[in-house]
Design a protein around this motif. Structure first.
Motif, PDB file in Angstrom:
ATOM      1  N   TYR A 194     -27.477   0.432  -3.519  1.00 37.58           N
ATOM      2  CA  TYR A 194     -26.873  -0.864  -3.831  1.00 37.58           C
ATOM      3  C   TYR A 194     -25.807  -0.696  -4.922  1.00 37.58           C
ATOM      4  N   SER A 195     -26.135   0.062  -5.956  1.00 39.03           N
ATOM      5  CA  SER A 195     -25.189   0.320  -7.044  1.00 39.03           C
ATOM      6  C   SER A 195     -23.942   1.044  -6.540  1.00 39.03           C
ATOM      7  N   ILE A 196     -24.138   2.011  -5.655  1.00 39.11           N
ATOM      8  CA  ILE A 196     -22.996   2.730  -5.067  1.00 39.11           C
ATOM      9  C   ILE A 196     -22.073   1.739  -4.352  1.00 39.11           C
ATOM     10  N   GLY A 197     -22.666   0.867  -3.529  1.00 35.89           N
ATOM     11  CA  GLY A 197     -21.866  -0.091  -2.779  1.00 35.89           C
ATOM     12  C   GLY A 197     -21.107  -1.062  -3.656  1.00 35.89           C
ATOM     13  N   VAL A 198     -21.766  -1.582  -4.688  1.00 36.41           N
ATOM     14  CA  VAL A 198     -21.115  -2.533  -5.592  1.00 36.41           C
ATOM     15  C   VAL A 198     -19.927  -1.879  -6.298  1.00 36.41           C
ATOM     16  N   ASN A 199     -20.112  -0.667  -6.802  1.00 39.73           N
ATOM     17  CA  ASN A 199     -19.019   0.004  -7.521  1.00 39.73           C
ATOM     18  C   ASN A 199     -17.897   0.442  -6.586  1.00 39.73           C
ATOM     19  N   LEU A 200     -18.239   0.839  -5.366  1.00 42.13           N
ATOM     20  CA  LEU A 200     -17.194   1.122  -4.376  1.00 42.13           C
ATOM     21  C   LEU A 200     -16.389  -0.144  -4.096  1.00 42.13           C
ATOM     22  N   GLY A 201     -17.082  -1.282  -4.010  1.00 41.10           N
ATOM     23  CA  GLY A 201     -16.398  -2.548  -3.754  1.00 41.10           C
ATOM     24  C   GLY A 201     -15.437  -2.935  -4.873  1.00 41.10           C
ATOM     25  N   LEU A 202     -15.864  -2.722  -6.116  1.00 42.95           N
ATOM     26  CA  LEU A 202     -14.996  -3.032  -7.258  1.00 42.95           C
ATOM     27  C   LEU A 202     -13.774  -2.119  -7.268  1.00 42.95           C
ATOM     28  N   GLY A 203     -14.007  -0.826  -7.060  1.00 44.48           N
ATOM     29  CA  GLY A 203     -12.890   0.115  -7.009  1.00 44.48           C
ATOM     30  C   GLY A 203     -11.953  -0.194  -5.856  1.00 44.48           C
ATOM     31  N   PHE A 204     -12.530  -0.562  -4.713  1.00 42.26           N
ATOM     32  CA  PHE A 204     -11.762  -0.912  -3.513  1.00 42.26           C
ATOM     33  C   PHE A 204     -10.836  -2.096  -3.782  1.00 42.26           C
ATOM     34  N   GLN A 205     -11.350  -3.131  -4.468  1.00 41.82           N
ATOM     35  CA  GLN A 205     -10.543  -4.327  -4.718  1.00 41.82           C
ATOM     36  C   GLN A 205      -9.434  -4.064  -5.727  1.00 41.82           C
ATOM     37  N   VAL A 206      -9.747  -3.299  -6.783  1.00 44.57           N
ATOM     38  CA  VAL A 206      -8.690  -2.960  -7.752  1.00 44.57           C
ATOM     39  C   VAL A 206      -7.609  -2.126  -7.055  1.00 44.57           C
ATOM     40  N   LYS A 207      -8.033  -1.212  -6.159  1.00 40.71           N
ATOM     41  CA  LYS A 207      -7.067  -0.427  -5.375  1.00 40.71           C
ATOM     42  C   LYS A 207      -6.204  -1.359  -4.520  1.00 40.71           C
ATOM     43  N   ASP A 208      -6.812  -2.383  -3.919  1.00 41.36           N
ATOM     44  CA  ASP A 208      -6.071  -3.377  -3.137  1.00 41.36           C
ATOM     45  C   ASP A 208      -4.995  -4.051  -3.984  1.00 41.36           C
ATOM     46  N   ASP A 209      -5.382  -4.418  -5.207  1.00 46.70           N
ATOM     47  CA  ASP A 209      -4.433  -5.067  -6.123  1.00 46.70           C
ATOM     48  C   ASP A 209      -3.249  -4.145  -6.423  1.00 46.70           C
ATOM     49  N   ILE A 210      -3.538  -2.857  -6.592  1.00 47.04           N
ATOM     50  CA  ILE A 210      -2.477  -1.874  -6.872  1.00 47.04           C
ATOM     51  C   ILE A 210      -1.555  -1.742  -5.666  1.00 47.04           C
ATOM     52  N   LEU A 211      -2.150  -1.604  -4.469  1.00 44.02           N
ATOM     53  CA  LEU A 211      -1.357  -1.413  -3.253  1.00 44.02           C
ATOM     54  C   LEU A 211      -0.468  -2.617  -2.956  1.00 44.02           C
ATOM     55  N   ASP A 212      -0.923  -3.815  -3.330  1.00 43.58           N
ATOM     56  CA  ASP A 212      -0.122  -5.014  -3.070  1.00 43.58           C
ATOM     57  C   ASP A 212       1.219  -4.951  -3.805  1.00 43.58           C
ATOM     58  N   VAL A 213       1.233  -4.274  -4.944  1.00 46.92           N
ATOM     59  CA  VAL A 213       2.466  -4.179  -5.735  1.00 46.92           C
ATOM     60  C   VAL A 213       3.159  -2.838  -5.549  1.00 46.92           C
ATOM     61  N   TYR A 214       2.383  -1.761  -5.462  1.00 49.77           N
ATOM     62  CA  TYR A 214       2.965  -0.414  -5.493  1.00 49.77           C
ATOM     63  C   TYR A 214       2.808   0.355  -4.179  1.00 49.77           C
ATOM     64  N   GLY A 215       2.247  -0.279  -3.158  1.00 49.33           N
ATOM     65  CA  GLY A 215       2.122   0.406  -1.875  1.00 49.33           C
ATOM     66  C   GLY A 215       3.431   0.402  -1.105  1.00 49.33           C
ATOM     67  N   ILE A 224       5.062  -6.429   0.471  1.00 43.32           N
ATOM     68  CA  ILE A 224       4.716  -5.919  -0.856  1.00 43.32           C
ATOM     69  C   ILE A 224       5.032  -7.000  -1.898  1.00 43.32           C
ATOM     70  N   GLY A 225       4.092  -7.203  -2.809  1.00 43.38           N
ATOM     71  CA  GLY A 225       4.305  -8.186  -3.872  1.00 43.38           C
ATOM     72  C   GLY A 225       3.852  -9.580  -3.530  1.00 43.38           C
TER      73      GLY A 225
END
Length: 324
Positions: A194-215, A224-225
């Motif tokens: 469960y902990s693995i999944g939650v932390n993967l989800g948090l990392g996944f969403q922050v990565k999404d935020d990065i890709l929206d601007v810098y992908g 983009i943006g």
């Protein structure tokens, strides 16, 4: 190779599973949204988890599909709330049919998720339902917070992380947890997954935020943006707002946030330049790596063979390094 097998099993079950047939107008939208594809990350995680202990991981396919059905139920209702016209390149359910049909078909999707979870063995059924109910409520809590943030002037990083934990991450946690429960794993292992999944989800969403601007638009598959255009309170925007005064860009950033008419490209270019001045991308990448590292640390503690854990590790690394 294992991931390919899991995805094939899930897609076969999606193609063959019947949710109901009368009235057809109720069930057609359900079949439609399930046919639109998607990454199928959540059910794949359930099967990966089950296979840590079960040779016959196929017994987890229907419970895994329950996770995917619930996920698509939330998307159907989210699209109504967002008045979104497009989902995965096709018309959303409320656009193709109408809002009332989309609400009712979404409701029956939730029922379908429960029916699929009923395939879990009796010894585990009560535990699974209690965990699913808690997860489903938390997803709704996260969506409510996300809607409230749109009109809230100040949102802290801690509030944002809690929102995405609820809206996105707890379902990934449940997906991994479910596979372990179906496989009869011990509670310590269930909790670690469960902990693995939650932390993967948090990392996944922050990565999404990065890709929206810098992908790269060709790889990301959307403008983009978009988050900048909508003044969306992402991890990057919150970081910029917190540090704007320190870097002397408060006035410039607020000017763009308050403009009601603007050229989209001009706004994205200007705000991205402010992000670059502050070092927002580097901050976000550090936070993202932090969450993925927490997931990898929990994976190390899991008491199963390294070769079995490698499938989850490779999956997590793909999420970390993805470009779309």
């Amino acid at each position: 190779m294992a991931l390919k097998l899991y995805l094939e099993a899930i897609n076969k079950e999606i193609a063959e599973h019947k949710y109901g047939n009368h009235p057809q107008e109720l069930y057609d939208p359900l079949e439609y949204i399930m046919s639109l594809g998607g990454k199928r990350l959540r059910p794949a995680l359930t099967l990966m988890s089950a296979n840590l202990w079960l040779y016959n991981w196929q017994k987890a396919v229907k419970p895994a599909l329950a996770v995917e059905v619930f996920h698509n139920f939330t998307l159907m209702h989210d699209d109504i709330m967002d008045q979104a016209p497009i989902r995965r390149g096709q018309a959303t359910v409320h656009e193709k049919w109408d809002t009332n049909t989309a609400i009712l078909s979404g409701d029956v999707m939730l029922v379908a998720a429960y029916e699929l979870l009923a395939e879990v063995e009796d010894a585990n059924f009560k535990h699974v339902i209690k965990r699913f109910n808690r997860t489903a409520a938390e997803v709704c809590e996260g969506q409510q917070l996300d809607m409230m943030f749109a009109s809230k002037e100040n949102v802290s990083k801690e509030e944002y992380i809690e929102m995405i934990r609820l809206k996105t991450s707890v379902l990934l946690g449940f997906a991994l947890e479910l596979g372990a429960i179906v496989a009869g794993a011990d509670q310590e292992s269930v909790d670690l997954l469960y902990s693995i999944g939650v932390n993967l989800g948090l990392g996944f969403q922050v990565k999404d935020d990065i890709l929206d601007v810098y992908g790269e638009q060709a790889k990301v598959g959307k403008q983009i943006g978009g988050d900048i255009i909508e003044n969306k309170k992402t991890w990057l925007m919150i970081d910029a707002l917190e540090k704007a005064e320190e870097f002397g860009v408060v006035k410039e950033l607020n000017t763009w946030l308050q403009k009601e008419t603007f050229d989209n490209t001009e706004k994205v270019t200007a705000v991205k330049a402010i992000f670059d001045t502050i070092g927002v991308k580097q901050d976000a990448e550090q936070a993202m790596h932090g969450y993925f590292n927490l997931a990898f640390d929990s994976l190390k503690k899991l008491n199963v063979s390294e070769d079995k854990k490698q499938v989850i590790r490779s999956f997590a690394e793909d999420l970390l390094n993805r470009e779309h």
